[in-house]
Design an enzyme around this catalytic site. Structure first.
Site, PDB file in Angstrom:
ATOM      1  N   HIS A  59       0.784  -1.198  -0.114  1.00 25.38           N
ATOM      2  CA  HIS A  59      -0.138   0.142   0.058  1.00 25.38           C
ATOM      3  C   HIS A  59       1.043   1.647   0.267  1.00 25.38           C
ATOM      4  O   HIS A  59       1.945   1.050   0.095  1.00 25.38           O
ATOM      5  CB  HIS A  59      -1.149  -0.261   1.372  1.00 25.38           C
ATOM      6  CG  HIS A  59      -2.011  -1.339   0.884  1.00 25.38           C
ATOM      7  ND1 HIS A  59      -2.490  -2.178   1.547  1.00 25.38           N
ATOM      8  CD2 HIS A  59      -3.233  -1.207   0.719  1.00 25.38           C
ATOM      9  CE1 HIS A  59      -3.204  -2.987   1.124  1.00 25.38           C
ATOM     10  NE2 HIS A  59      -4.427  -2.097   0.791  1.00 25.38           N
ATOM     11  N   LYS A  74      -0.659   4.942   4.530  1.00 20.78           N
ATOM     12  CA  LYS A  74      -1.740   3.864   5.358  1.00 20.78           C
ATOM     13  C   LYS A  74      -1.446   3.858   6.787  1.00 20.78           C
ATOM     14  O   LYS A  74      -0.219   3.972   7.018  1.00 20.78           O
ATOM     15  CB  LYS A  74      -1.476   2.563   4.945  1.00 20.78           C
ATOM     16  CG  LYS A  74      -2.508   2.174   5.055  1.00 20.78           C
ATOM     17  CD  LYS A  74      -3.150   0.973   3.793  1.00 20.78           C
ATOM     18  CE  LYS A  74      -3.843  -0.475   4.572  1.00 20.78           C
ATOM     19  NZ  LYS A  74      -5.255   0.518   5.498  1.00 20.78           N
TER      20      LYS A  74
HETATM   21  P1  NAD Z   1      -6.908   9.610   4.788  1.00 22.06           P
HETATM   22  O1  NAD Z   1      -6.700   9.729   5.605  1.00 22.06           O
HETATM   23  O2  NAD Z   1      -7.329  10.584   3.107  1.00 22.06           O
HETATM   24  O3  NAD Z   1      -8.631   9.971   5.245  1.00 22.06           O
HETATM   25  C1  NAD Z   1      -9.349   9.809   6.534  1.00 22.06           C
HETATM   26  C2  NAD Z   1     -10.027  10.640   6.982  1.00 22.06           C
HETATM   27  O4  NAD Z   1     -11.140  10.487   8.109  1.00 22.06           O
HETATM   28  C3  NAD Z   1      -9.777  12.441   7.193  1.00 22.06           C
HETATM   29  O5  NAD Z   1      -9.890  13.785   6.094  1.00 22.06           O
HETATM   30  C4  NAD Z   1      -9.584  12.376   8.721  1.00 22.06           C
HETATM   31  O6  NAD Z   1      -9.659  14.274   8.440  1.00 22.06           O
HETATM   32  C5  NAD Z   1     -10.906  11.335   8.928  1.00 22.06           C
HETATM   33  N1  NAD Z   1     -11.501  11.435   9.898  1.00 22.06           N
HETATM   34  C6  NAD Z   1     -10.134  11.011  10.853  1.00 22.06           C
HETATM   35  N2  NAD Z   1     -11.209  10.713  12.182  1.00 22.06           N
HETATM   36  C7  NAD Z   1     -11.755  11.994  12.219  1.00 22.06           C
HETATM   37  C8  NAD Z   1     -13.135  12.687  13.140  1.00 22.06           C
HETATM   38  N3  NAD Z   1     -12.864  11.631  14.533  1.00 22.06           N
HETATM   39  N4  NAD Z   1     -14.551  12.612  12.505  1.00 22.06           N
HETATM   40  C9  NAD Z   1     -13.939  13.366  11.815  1.00 22.06           C
HETATM   41  N5  NAD Z   1     -14.012  12.627  10.292  1.00 22.06           N
HETATM   42  C10 NAD Z   1     -12.082  12.513  10.736  1.00 22.06           C
HETATM   43  O7  NAD Z   1      -7.615   8.054   4.991  1.00 22.06           O
HETATM   44  P2  NAD Z   1      -7.959   7.532   3.580  1.00 22.06           P
HETATM   45  O8  NAD Z   1      -7.127   6.715   2.285  1.00 22.06           O
HETATM   46  O9  NAD Z   1      -9.321   8.119   3.078  1.00 22.06           O
HETATM   47  O10 NAD Z   1      -8.366   5.715   4.341  1.00 22.06           O
HETATM   48  C11 NAD Z   1      -9.638   6.100   5.693  1.00 22.06           C
HETATM   49  C12 NAD Z   1     -10.009   4.411   6.103  1.00 22.06           C
HETATM   50  O11 NAD Z   1     -10.503   3.371   5.189  1.00 22.06           O
HETATM   51  C13 NAD Z   1      -8.733   3.590   6.646  1.00 22.06           C
HETATM   52  O12 NAD Z   1      -9.454   3.344   7.605  1.00 22.06           O
HETATM   53  C14 NAD Z   1      -8.311   2.555   4.956  1.00 22.06           C
HETATM   54  O13 NAD Z   1      -7.232   2.202   5.695  1.00 22.06           O
HETATM   55  C15 NAD Z   1     -10.120   2.315   4.335  1.00 22.06           C
HETATM   56  N6  NAD Z   1      -9.955   2.095   3.959  1.00 22.06           N
HETATM   57  C16 NAD Z   1     -11.157   0.339   3.254  1.00 22.06           C
HETATM   58  C17 NAD Z   1     -11.213   0.256   2.019  1.00 22.06           C
HETATM   59  C18 NAD Z   1     -12.384  -0.334   1.787  1.00 22.06           C
HETATM   60  O14 NAD Z   1     -12.279  -1.040   0.664  1.00 22.06           O
HETATM   61  N7  NAD Z   1     -12.958  -0.609   2.816  1.00 22.06           N
HETATM   62  C19 NAD Z   1     -10.156   1.368   1.316  1.00 22.06           C
HETATM   63  C20 NAD Z   1      -9.684   2.083   0.765  1.00 22.06           C
HETATM   64  C21 NAD Z   1      -9.156   2.319   2.274  1.00 22.06           C
END
Ligand code: NAD
Length: 259
Positions: free
Chosen positions: A149, A153
């Site tokens: 990744h 991440k």
């Molecule tokens: P990222 O860091 O780019 O985005 C996360 C967002 O959530 C940020 O904007 C952050 O400010 C916000 N956030 C965090 N805590 C918060 C809170 N308490 N209140 C409001 N907003 C809050 O991360 P990303 O790459 O978008 O990934 C996010 C999550 O999704 C990770 O856990 C990643 O592993 C997961 N993910 C899952 C899949 C899937 O298919 N299930 C696919 C990709 C990513």
């Protein structure tokens, strides 16, 4: 009839992809966007109710399904908020502890809740076919998983690698917590037969690669899934939101309930 969605974590990598796909989908209405305070500029572009308090935004989007890709603590908060106000939530966040997963299951008693560590069709079909491969190849084959990744991440190994590991461990009648090896270093000696290596690589802007290896006598099989863009996960999450809007509370749903 269109399904209203509120994107939680809307300023993040997945959140922004979800917002643009929801906006373009005639079966969905982007009814709200939520992220930490300080993200207002990135939220305002969507022209819908916004803020850092999900409960407040949901007051302006009654009946909406929350789609959450944020952080483990925030996702538990989302589950509790929707349980308190009768909304539903699709959660894609990974890296949840056992306690946090239990909190989601608890909230699912009264709220429509869906959680999947990988929302892509490809990975979920892979999870269906892997047990057959494990069974057909038999115990002579060593099972290993690698995942790659991007360098931002937060959690390791990925939620998908854990899910794949649990899938092949189950197929062998093992528990991943007992047979998984998540790091090798130093004089490790011969590989135990009853082991599943789950190894992590991080770098650049890789969206997500997973390979399951079957190492046998004189041959090996490698099954690889590569995500080319975040859209594949976002489309799966929005499909789950449409599906969840017609379900009842009572269990923590996942992708296998849709297929
Ligand atoms: P990222 O860091 O780019 O985005 C996360 C967002 O959530 C940020 O904007 C952050 O400010 C916000 N956030 C965090 N805590 C918060 C809170 N308490 N209140 C409001 N907003 C809050 O991360 P990303 O790459 O978008 O990934 C996010 C999550 O999704 C990770 O856990 C990643 O592993 C997961 N993910 C899952 C899949 C899937 O298919 N299930 C696919 C990709 C990513």
């Amino acid at each position: 009839m269109s399904v209203s969605v509120v994107i939680h974590g809307a300023a993040g990598r997945m959140g922004q992809t979800l917002c643009s796909l929801a906006k373009a989908d005639p079966e969905l209405t982007l009814a709200g966007v939520v992220d930490r305070s300080g993200s207002e500029e990135r939220l305002a572009v969507w022209g819908c109710p916004m803020g850092s308090d999900l409960g407040e935004v949901l007051k302006q989007a009654p009946g909406a399904i929350v789609v959450d890709f944020s952080s483990p603590e925030a996702s538990v908060g989302v589950a509790r908020t929707v349980a308190a106000n009768g909304a539903g939530a699709v959660i894609g966040t990974t890296g949840l502890t056992d306690e946090q997963q239990a909190a989601l299951r608890g909230a699912a008693a009264t709220a429509r809740l869906f959680w999947a560590p990988n929302m892509s069709v490809g990975v979920n079909v892979l999870l269906k076919v892997l047990p057959e491969l494990v069974a057909k190849l038999g115990p002579a084959y060593d099972l290993e998983i690698t995942e790659i990744h991007h360098n931002k991440k937060a959690d390791a190994p990925s939620g998908t690698a854990i899910k794949l590991g649990q899938c092949i461990a189950d197929a062998r009648g093992w528990k991943l917590e007992e047979k998984g090896n998540f790091a090798r270093h130093g004089i490790i000696g011969p590989r135990p037969k009853e082991e599943i290596g789950v190894m992590t690589v991080r770098g650049g802007d890789v969206v997500g690669d997973h390979t399951v290896y079957f190492f046998g006598p004189g041959e090996r099989i490698e099954v690889t899934h590569r995500a080319h863009s975040r859209e594949t996960f976002a489309q799966g999450a929005l499909r789950a939101a449409k599906w969840l809007s017609t379900q009842q509370p009572g269990k923590l749903y996942s992708m296998s309930d849709i297929f």
